[in-house]
Design an enzyme around this catalytic site. Structure first.
Site, PDB file in Angstrom:
ATOM      1  CB  ILE A  59      -0.913  -0.007   1.235  1.00  0.00           C
ATOM      2  CG1 ILE A  59      -1.761  -1.278   1.251  1.00  0.00           C
ATOM      3  CG2 ILE A  59      -1.794   1.239   1.260  1.00  0.00           C
ATOM      4  CD1 ILE A  59      -2.426  -1.542   2.592  1.00  0.00           C
ATOM      5  CB  CYS A  60       1.256   3.937  -2.420  1.00  0.00           C
ATOM      6  SG  CYS A  60       2.044   5.542  -2.634  1.00  0.00           S
ATOM      7  CG  LEU A  61      -0.568   4.152   3.287  1.00  0.00           C
ATOM      8  CD1 LEU A  61      -0.748   3.459   4.629  1.00  0.00           C
ATOM      9  CD2 LEU A  61      -1.805   4.948   2.941  1.00  0.00           C
TER      10      LEU A  61
END
Length: 133
Positions: A59-61
């Site tokens: 997940i891109c955070l």
């Protein structure tokens, strides 16, 4: 809990989320820490289907390994998971996210514990959690 064979892989369960479509759900995920942690951020991945995140995809955070420039080494695991829950309840879209309706997310929440219990990995790591239910 850290993986017994790989200390850089930690598993977690998010539950007891209130006032959201995820209420009643149990969401298994993992943090993938680099050797340089805490100077570099972990990868974040969810395993349990939720209607929000694509299972087994990073997940891109701003607090993940997608954005090392935004990482702050004083952030703890609790900070990472709090930010993940906050993002889970938002409508922002990024790598690792999927689109689904409120009702679909509620449906995933209802079946999440049963889905997790079918996994030997979840059973081995978190039996103390679901044995109490």
């Amino acid at each position: 809990v850290p993986d017994s064979k790989n200390f850089f892989e930690w598993h977690f369960v998010i539950y007891d989320i209130k006032d959201s479509p995820y209420e009643g759900g149990y969401y298994h995920g993992k943090l993938l820490f680099p050797i340089e942690y805490p100077m570099k951020p972990p990868g974040i991945m969810m395993i349990t289907p939720s209607g929000r995140f694509e299972p087994l995809k990073r997940i891109c955070l701003s607090i993940s390994d997608f954005h090392p420039e935004a990482w702050n080494p004083i952030w703890k695991i609790e900070t990472i998971l709090t930010a993940l829950v906050s993002f889970m309840n938002s409508d922002e879209n990024t790598t690792g996210c999927i689109n689904s309706s409120y009702g679909q997310k509620v449906s995933f929440a209802k079946i999440s514990l049963g889905w997790n219990i079918k996994s030997k990995d979840f059973q081995n790591r978190f039996s103390c959690l679901y044995d109490k239910l």
